[in-house]
Design a protein around this motif. Structure first.
Motif, PDB file in Angstrom:
ATOM      1  N   ILE A 131    -116.188 -57.766  -9.260  1.00 61.91           N
ATOM      2  CA  ILE A 131    -115.173 -57.997  -8.236  1.00 61.91           C
ATOM      3  C   ILE A 131    -113.994 -57.095  -8.597  1.00 61.91           C
ATOM      4  O   ILE A 131    -113.452 -57.196  -9.695  1.00 61.91           O
ATOM      5  N   PRO A 132    -113.607 -56.178  -7.689  1.00 61.40           N
ATOM      6  CA  PRO A 132    -112.564 -55.209  -8.038  1.00 61.40           C
ATOM      7  C   PRO A 132    -111.173 -55.865  -8.168  1.00 61.40           C
ATOM      8  O   PRO A 132    -110.972 -57.005  -7.765  1.00 61.40           O
ATOM      9  N   PHE A 133    -110.232 -55.102  -8.733  1.00 59.77           N
ATOM     10  CA  PHE A 133    -108.876 -55.604  -8.946  1.00 59.77           C
ATOM     11  C   PHE A 133    -108.177 -55.938  -7.638  1.00 59.77           C
ATOM     12  O   PHE A 133    -108.257 -55.194  -6.669  1.00 59.77           O
ATOM     13  N   HIS A 134    -107.452 -57.063  -7.652  1.00 62.92           N
ATOM     14  CA  HIS A 134    -106.676 -57.470  -6.481  1.00 62.92           C
ATOM     15  C   HIS A 134    -105.604 -58.457  -6.923  1.00 62.92           C
ATOM     16  O   HIS A 134    -105.721 -59.100  -7.959  1.00 62.92           O
ATOM     17  N   HIS A 135    -104.542 -58.541  -6.118  1.00 64.17           N
ATOM     18  CA  HIS A 135    -103.631 -59.673  -6.214  1.00 64.17           C
ATOM     19  C   HIS A 135    -104.244 -60.765  -5.352  1.00 64.17           C
ATOM     20  O   HIS A 135    -104.749 -60.482  -4.266  1.00 64.17           O
ATOM     21  N   GLU A 136    -104.214 -61.997  -5.810  1.00 67.43           N
ATOM     22  CA  GLU A 136    -104.834 -63.091  -5.063  1.00 67.43           C
ATOM     23  C   GLU A 136    -104.231 -63.196  -3.662  1.00 67.43           C
ATOM     24  O   GLU A 136    -103.029 -63.360  -3.499  1.00 67.43           O
ATOM     25  N   MET A 137    -105.089 -63.062  -2.653  1.00 62.13           N
ATOM     26  CA  MET A 137    -104.710 -63.225  -1.248  1.00 62.13           C
ATOM     27  C   MET A 137    -103.585 -62.279  -0.816  1.00 62.13           C
ATOM     28  O   MET A 137    -102.753 -62.617   0.020  1.00 62.13           O
ATOM     29  N   ALA A 138    -103.581 -61.050  -1.372  1.00 59.42           N
ATOM     30  CA  ALA A 138    -102.554 -60.057  -1.004  1.00 59.42           C
ATOM     31  C   ALA A 138    -102.680 -59.650   0.450  1.00 59.42           C
ATOM     32  O   ALA A 138    -101.764 -59.061   1.007  1.00 59.42           O
ATOM     33  N   GLN A 139    -103.842 -59.952   1.075  1.00 57.83           N
ATOM     34  CA  GLN A 139    -104.051 -59.522   2.454  1.00 57.83           C
ATOM     35  C   GLN A 139    -103.544 -60.555   3.465  1.00 57.83           C
ATOM     36  O   GLN A 139    -103.707 -60.371   4.650  1.00 57.83           O
ATOM     37  N   VAL A 140    -102.931 -61.642   3.000  1.00 60.58           N
ATOM     38  CA  VAL A 140    -102.335 -62.611   3.931  1.00 60.58           C
ATOM     39  C   VAL A 140    -100.890 -62.898   3.504  1.00 60.58           C
ATOM     40  O   VAL A 140    -100.552 -62.748   2.334  1.00 60.58           O
ATOM     41  N   PRO A 141    -100.029 -63.310   4.468  1.00 60.09           N
ATOM     42  CA  PRO A 141     -98.613 -63.478   4.110  1.00 60.09           C
ATOM     43  C   PRO A 141     -98.327 -64.659   3.181  1.00 60.09           C
ATOM     44  O   PRO A 141     -97.354 -64.649   2.453  1.00 60.09           O
ATOM     45  N   THR A 142     -99.177 -65.698   3.215  1.00 53.17           N
ATOM     46  CA  THR A 142     -98.952 -66.841   2.326  1.00 53.17           C
ATOM     47  C   THR A 142     -99.943 -66.770   1.176  1.00 53.17           C
ATOM     48  O   THR A 142    -101.120 -67.052   1.350  1.00 53.17           O
ATOM     49  N   PHE A 143     -99.444 -66.357   0.037  1.00 54.02           N
ATOM     50  CA  PHE A 143    -100.321 -66.158  -1.132  1.00 54.02           C
ATOM     51  C   PHE A 143     -99.782 -66.990  -2.294  1.00 54.02           C
ATOM     52  O   PHE A 143     -98.605 -67.370  -2.300  1.00 54.02           O
ATOM     53  N   PRO A 144    -100.617 -67.285  -3.275  1.00 51.23           N
ATOM     54  CA  PRO A 144    -100.121 -68.074  -4.411  1.00 51.23           C
ATOM     55  C   PRO A 144     -99.166 -67.276  -5.292  1.00 51.23           C
ATOM     56  O   PRO A 144     -99.306 -66.066  -5.413  1.00 51.23           O
ATOM     57  N   SER A 145     -98.195 -67.967  -5.875  1.00 52.02           N
ATOM     58  CA  SER A 145     -97.330 -67.268  -6.832  1.00 52.02           C
ATOM     59  C   SER A 145     -97.914 -67.379  -8.243  1.00 52.02           C
ATOM     60  O   SER A 145     -97.679 -66.528  -9.084  1.00 52.02           O
ATOM     61  N   LYS A 146     -98.698 -68.447  -8.462  1.00 53.06           N
ATOM     62  CA  LYS A 146     -99.349 -68.603  -9.768  1.00 53.06           C
ATOM     63  C   LYS A 146    -100.821 -68.949  -9.542  1.00 53.06           C
ATOM     64  O   LYS A 146    -101.155 -69.630  -8.575  1.00 53.06           O
ATOM     65  N   LEU A 147    -101.698 -68.482 -10.440  1.00 51.46           N
ATOM     66  CA  LEU A 147    -103.077 -68.960 -10.398  1.00 51.46           C
ATOM     67  C   LEU A 147    -103.565 -69.257 -11.799  1.00 51.46           C
ATOM     68  O   LEU A 147    -103.178 -68.598 -12.764  1.00 51.46           O
ATOM     69  N   PHE A 148    -104.366 -70.285 -11.883  1.00 55.77           N
ATOM     70  CA  PHE A 148    -104.958 -70.699 -13.145  1.00 55.77           C
ATOM     71  C   PHE A 148    -106.453 -70.442 -13.103  1.00 55.77           C
ATOM     72  O   PHE A 148    -107.105 -70.708 -12.087  1.00 55.77           O
ATOM     73  N   PHE A 149    -107.007 -69.965 -14.215  1.00 52.37           N
ATOM     74  CA  PHE A 149    -108.457 -69.905 -14.401  1.00 52.37           C
ATOM     75  C   PHE A 149    -108.814 -70.728 -15.635  1.00 52.37           C
ATOM     76  O   PHE A 149    -108.022 -70.805 -16.578  1.00 52.37           O
ATOM     77  N   PHE A 150    -110.001 -71.306 -15.609  1.00 50.21           N
ATOM     78  CA  PHE A 150    -110.448 -72.151 -16.719  1.00 50.21           C
ATOM     79  C   PHE A 150    -111.915 -71.864 -17.016  1.00 50.21           C
ATOM     80  O   PHE A 150    -112.723 -71.758 -16.091  1.00 50.21           O
ATOM     81  N   CYS A 151    -112.242 -71.716 -18.273  1.00 51.84           N
ATOM     82  CA  CYS A 151    -113.629 -71.451 -18.645  1.00 51.84           C
ATOM     83  C   CYS A 151    -114.337 -72.759 -18.979  1.00 51.84           C
ATOM     84  O   CYS A 151    -114.128 -73.336 -20.047  1.00 51.84           O
ATOM     85  N   GLU A 152    -115.169 -73.214 -18.037  1.00 56.78           N
ATOM     86  CA  GLU A 152    -115.944 -74.443 -18.251  1.00 56.78           C
ATOM     87  C   GLU A 152    -117.246 -74.138 -18.991  1.00 56.78           C
ATOM     88  O   GLU A 152    -117.675 -74.886 -19.859  1.00 56.78           O
ATOM     89  N   VAL A 153    -117.869 -73.021 -18.629  1.00 57.02           N
ATOM     90  CA  VAL A 153    -119.081 -72.568 -19.333  1.00 57.02           C
ATOM     91  C   VAL A 153    -118.886 -71.093 -19.653  1.00 57.02           C
ATOM     92  O   VAL A 153    -118.712 -70.274 -18.739  1.00 57.02           O
TER      93      VAL A 153
END
Length: 330
Positions: A118-140
């Motif tokens: 999956i190439p580099f991107h800002h989360e939801m940069a293509q829509v006006p309402t995007f998150p300011s923070k995102l969390f990722f978690f490694c479950e497996v």
């Protein structure tokens, strides 16, 4: 009082303009001794009490923070950890990735096939309402590969401006238009396979139109789906809190990765005046993103907090199993 969190260094970290990227914290000695007994509750209490003084300044300075070695082990633990940080949840409306709600405010990360990057991107940069923070978690943790590389957006802007000043000037003047064709239902074989019903959280075309209009998106219905047109929207933004310009777009991702049975990536993104983007510049931008990024291999229990105003992220291909969960915040 001693901090529950201790700074750590990993071989993958880089120093960018004098700042270690990303910031990494592990349990401090007293905390790790206690954690064996107390577990998640103590960790969550520490997040709440040291969030403003200890953790948020690291995110602000570095743009991303990896919490490693803490007792969050399950999706439910992760949901509680996100909650402890106190950010408001952002519903996933208008994003492209196929995702499944797991628990509370936790979703699977993009479920596209393991052999795809999956190439580099800002989360939801293509829509006006995007998150300011995102969390990722490694479950497996992945058998191999599957890192989530991250890169500092202002530094990418700086390098692109030095290398392609005229291109960047046009980009800043005209912005970008993103075009994506959606089916009705989700297509899990595609990295942008979210159908219109789950994109707009409705089965009613009129409601979808209303929600698209709120995002500033135009819809053109086809026999078996819909073409979404977004923009022109800015491709470079001003990060108010840090006083710098950022490379806030999904240009490389769309141009190289928005590809499936319905979509031709070259048509997926153009300049705001409708002219095509130069392939060689996109290619060079992709190289800069790779050169400047940091990719830390996932370990079970890792929590990665990304400031979406500062950092772009991607995903490398992997050998299963791998389960990374995500949560988006306003």
């Amino acid at each position: 009082m001693a901090s529950f969190f201790q700074d750590a260094r990993l071989p993958q970290q880089r120093v960018v303009e004098g700042v270690v990227f990303p910031a990494v914290v592990v349990p401090s000695a007293p905390a790790s001794a206690a954690a064996t007994g107390a577990g998640v509750d103590e960790f969550l209490a520490a997040v709440r009490s040291e969030r403003a003084t200890r953790l948020e300044p690291l995110v602000r300075d570095a743009g991303a923070l990896l919490l490693r070695g803490f007792p969050a082990r399950t999706a439910a633990d992760f949901d509680r950890a996100v909650d402890a940080f106190g950010y408001e949840e952002l519903p996933y409306v208008g994003g492209a990735a196929p995702r499944t709600n797991v628990v509370g405010r936790v979703f699977t990360a993009n479920e596209s096939p393991p052999d795809q990057k999956i190439p580099f991107h800002h989360e939801m940069a293509q829509v006006p309402t995007f998150p300011s923070k995102l969390f990722f978690f490694c479950e497996v943790e992945p058998k191999s590969g599957g890192e989530t590389p991250i890169v500092l957006s202002h530094y990418v802007y700086k390098r692109m401006k030095e290398k392609f000043p005229e291109f960047v000037e046009k980009l800043e003047k005209d912005g970008l238009i993103y075009t994506r064709v959606l089916g009705e239902g989700d297509d899990p074989s595609s990295p942008i396979g979210r159908g219109w019903q789950s994109t707009f959280l409705t089965k009613d075309k009129a409601v979808a139109e209303e929600r698209a209009a709120k995002l500033g998106m135009k819809l053109e219905w086809t026999d078996d789906g819909v073409k979404t047109i977004m923009g022109p929207i800015p491709a470079v933004k001003w990060d108010e809190s840090r006083g710098r310009k950022i490379w806030f777009n999904s240009m490389v991702a769309a141009y190289t990765g928005w590809k499936d049975a319905r979509n031709d990536p070259v048509k997926a993104v153009t300049f705001g005046d409708g002219t095509p983007l130069p392939a060689d510049v996109i290619d060079e931008c992709g190289k800069i993103l790779e050169e400047e990024c940091v990719a830390v291999p996932w370990q079970h229990g890792d929590i990665l907090l990304i400031d979406n105003w500062a950092v772009l992220h991607s995903r490398r291909s992997f050998e299963p199993p791998r389960r990374i969960l995500a949560s988006l915040c306003k």
